[in-house]
Design a protein around this motif. Structure first.
Motif, short mmCIF file in Angstrom:
data_model
loop_
_atom_site.label_atom_id
_atom_site.label_comp_id
_atom_site.label_asym_id
_atom_site.label_seq_id
_atom_site.Cartn_x
_atom_site.Cartn_y
_atom_site.Cartn_z
N VAL A 63 -18.78 63.50 -4.46
CA VAL A 63 -18.26 62.49 -3.52
C VAL A 63 -17.87 61.25 -4.30
O VAL A 63 -18.72 60.61 -4.93
N SER A 64 -16.61 60.90 -4.29
CA SER A 64 -16.16 59.73 -5.02
C SER A 64 -16.49 58.46 -4.24
O SER A 64 -16.62 58.48 -3.01
N PRO A 65 -16.62 57.33 -4.95
CA PRO A 65 -16.85 56.06 -4.25
C PRO A 65 -15.76 55.76 -3.23
O PRO A 65 -16.04 55.25 -2.14
N ALA A 66 -14.52 56.08 -3.57
CA ALA A 66 -13.42 55.82 -2.64
C ALA A 66 -13.59 56.61 -1.35
O ALA A 66 -13.34 56.10 -0.25
N GLU A 67 -14.04 57.86 -1.46
CA GLU A 67 -14.26 58.68 -0.26
C GLU A 67 -15.37 58.10 0.60
O GLU A 67 -15.36 58.26 1.82
N ALA A 68 -16.33 57.43 -0.04
CA ALA A 68 -17.44 56.83 0.69
C ALA A 68 -17.14 55.41 1.15
O ALA A 68 -17.99 54.76 1.76
N GLY A 69 -15.93 54.92 0.83
CA GLY A 69 -15.56 53.57 1.23
C GLY A 69 -16.07 52.49 0.30
O GLY A 69 -16.22 51.34 0.71
N LEU A 70 -16.33 52.84 -0.97
CA LEU A 70 -16.84 51.89 -1.95
C LEU A 70 -15.81 51.68 -3.06
O LEU A 70 -14.98 52.56 -3.33
N PRO A 71 -15.86 50.53 -3.75
CA PRO A 71 -15.01 50.35 -4.93
C PRO A 71 -15.42 51.32 -6.02
O PRO A 71 -16.61 51.63 -6.18
N ASP A 72 -14.46 51.81 -6.80
CA ASP A 72 -14.79 52.84 -7.79
C ASP A 72 -15.39 52.29 -9.07
O ASP A 72 -15.94 53.04 -9.89
N GLY A 73 -15.31 51.00 -9.31
CA GLY A 73 -15.93 50.43 -10.51
C GLY A 73 -15.12 50.60 -11.77
O GLY A 73 -15.54 50.15 -12.84
N GLY A 74 -13.98 51.27 -11.68
CA GLY A 74 -13.11 51.43 -12.84
C GLY A 74 -13.75 52.21 -13.96
O GLY A 74 -14.60 53.08 -13.76
N SER A 125 -25.82 67.90 -7.09
CA SER A 125 -24.47 68.47 -7.15
C SER A 125 -23.58 67.95 -6.03
O SER A 125 -22.39 67.69 -6.23
N ARG A 126 -24.14 67.77 -4.83
CA ARG A 126 -23.34 67.25 -3.72
C ARG A 126 -22.99 65.77 -3.93
O ARG A 126 -21.90 65.32 -3.60
N ARG A 127 -23.94 65.01 -4.48
CA ARG A 127 -23.69 63.59 -4.73
C ARG A 127 -22.58 63.42 -5.77
O ARG A 127 -21.74 62.52 -5.66
N ALA A 182 -28.43 56.00 -0.74
CA ALA A 182 -29.52 55.45 0.06
C ALA A 182 -29.01 54.36 1.00
O ALA A 182 -29.34 54.35 2.19
N VAL A 183 -28.22 53.43 0.45
CA VAL A 183 -27.71 52.32 1.28
C VAL A 183 -26.80 52.85 2.38
O VAL A 183 -26.91 52.45 3.55
N LEU A 184 -25.89 53.75 2.04
CA LEU A 184 -24.96 54.28 3.03
C LEU A 184 -25.67 55.10 4.10
O LEU A 184 -25.24 55.16 5.25
N ALA A 185 -26.77 55.77 3.72
CA ALA A 185 -27.53 56.59 4.68
C ALA A 185 -28.55 55.76 5.46
O ALA A 185 -29.15 56.27 6.42
N GLY A 186 -28.76 54.50 5.04
CA GLY A 186 -29.72 53.66 5.75
C GLY A 186 -31.17 54.02 5.49
O GLY A 186 -32.02 53.87 6.37
N VAL A 187 -31.44 54.49 4.25
CA VAL A 187 -32.82 54.83 3.89
C VAL A 187 -33.21 54.03 2.65
O VAL A 187 -32.36 53.46 1.96
N ASP A 228 -29.74 64.16 8.52
CA ASP A 228 -28.39 64.08 9.06
C ASP A 228 -27.63 62.91 8.47
O ASP A 228 -26.42 62.99 8.21
N SER A 229 -28.30 61.79 8.24
CA SER A 229 -27.65 60.62 7.64
C SER A 229 -27.24 60.93 6.20
O SER A 229 -26.13 60.59 5.78
N VAL A 230 -28.12 61.59 5.45
CA VAL A 230 -27.79 61.97 4.09
C VAL A 230 -26.64 62.96 4.07
O VAL A 230 -25.71 62.85 3.25
N ALA A 231 -26.68 63.92 4.98
CA ALA A 231 -25.61 64.92 5.07
C ALA A 231 -24.27 64.26 5.37
O ALA A 231 -23.23 64.67 4.84
N ARG A 232 -24.29 63.24 6.22
CA ARG A 232 -23.04 62.53 6.54
C ARG A 232 -22.48 61.83 5.32
O ARG A 232 -21.28 61.93 5.03
N VAL A 233 -23.33 61.13 4.57
CA VAL A 233 -22.87 60.41 3.39
C VAL A 233 -22.35 61.38 2.32
O VAL A 233 -21.32 61.13 1.67
N LEU A 234 -23.02 62.49 2.15
CA LEU A 234 -22.62 63.47 1.14
C LEU A 234 -21.52 64.40 1.62
O LEU A 234 -21.11 65.31 0.90
#
Length: 304
Positions: free
Chosen positions: A38-49, A33-35, A63-68, A90-96
């Motif tokens: 979060v939109s790709p734009a909010e995470a700094g990623l292209p939205d893919g249209g 539900s948390r994932r 996973a990539v954004l959290a470094g796992v 904490d890394s996952v919490a930051r990304v989400l």
């Protein structure tokens, strides 16, 4: 499974299989539900249209954004029984983009002792509401302090009865030991002092490496040998209720019960409400002290 208290172990080695299955199921649903929010734009990623079918982020993107590892995050979200660390959570919490309360909830679901509560940015403007709360407690004393027992605000009754004022040290622990006005009014100061110190040590124990607590303790030791002696006893008591008996110069004996209250959204603050006890007609005396007549009486010099 219920979690009680900031220091409670959220999961023990004796956790039942059914309880663990429920917890891991909740972890799976929570992360999904948390994932999704979060939109790709909010995470700094292209939205893919229009080609993007997944609401929010994909698992591999988290996973990539959290470094796992992608497989590791997939197992986590699937609710598999795997070992996790606070750093990875904490890394996952930051990304989400989890709030402090959501981050703490994630720890609980992952079977780790949760971090200390902290105020979310949107809750930091609650002071106006808390001011209304303690003013509504009139004619009874009430004040608010931070985690180090520094005074944040007080109502008029606290000034009139407890002697709270701007010109003294604005720390409740230090003022308890060093303010001559308060000590002159407290008729059982020696009985209350050990409880006050034990309750402050209990507050310190929640953050053993916090330099703010250490600074208060060192300052109190320098200013009060009585505090230094009591501190070395290493007694621990949870903050709760203290009975206070005072001799006020205008109305005589007062007996109140001081109760510490916490607001979950502002764990950095403690509200202390003083309730009159039946003895000595305390309620009536407090009402008189804050009345216009009582305030006029307080304008004239009176011992104590």
């Amino acid at each position: 499974m219920c979690v009680q208290g900031e220091e409670a172990d959220v999961v023990t080695a004796l956790e039942s299989a059914s309880a663990k299955q429920h917890r891991l199921g909740e972890l799976r649903e929570f992360l999904m539900s948390r994932r999704a929010r979060v939109s790709p734009a909010e995470a700094g990623l292209p939205d893919g249209g229009a080609r993007r079918r997944t609401p929010g982020l994909r698992r591999e993107e988290v996973a990539v954004l959290a470094g796992v590892g992608v497989s590791w995050y997939q197992w986590l979200e699937q609710g598999r029984d795997i070992t996790v660390s606070a750093q990875v959570l904490d890394s996952v919490a930051r990304v989400l983009r989890l709030t402090p309360a959501e981050r703490r909830h994630l720890y609980v679901l992952a079977a780790l002792n949760p971090p200390a509560l902290e105020a979310a940015p949107e809750d930091r403007d609650m002071c106006h509401g808390l001011r209304r709360l303690i003013d509504a407690w009139m004619p009874f004393p009430a004040h608010i302090m931070d985690v180090y027992w520094n005074t944040v605000m007080w109502n008029d009754a606290a000034a009139i009865v407890l002697g709270m004022r701007q010109e003294i040290v604005q720390n409740c622990l230090i003022a308890f030991f060093t303010d001559p006005l308060y000590r002159s009014r407290s008729t059982r100061w020696e009985e209350l002092a050990p409880k006050v110190v034990a309750q402050f040590r209990s507050a310190c124990s929640e953050c053993p490496d916090d330099e703010g607590f250490q600074a208060v303790v060192e300052s109190a030791k320098e200013q009060s040998p009585e505090f230094a002696e009591l501190w070395e006893r290493r007694d621990i008591l949870p903050g709760g209720q203290n009975r206070k008996e005072m001799e006020h110069p205008l109305v005589g004996r007062l007996v109140v019960e001081a109760t510490q209250l916490r607001v979950p959204a502002r764990p950095d603050l403690v509200i202390v409400m003083h309730t009159p006890m039946p003895e000595a007609n305390t309620a009536e005396k407090l009402e008189w002290l804050v009345s216009p007549e009582g305030r006029r009486g307080a304008m004239y010099p009176v011992a104590g």
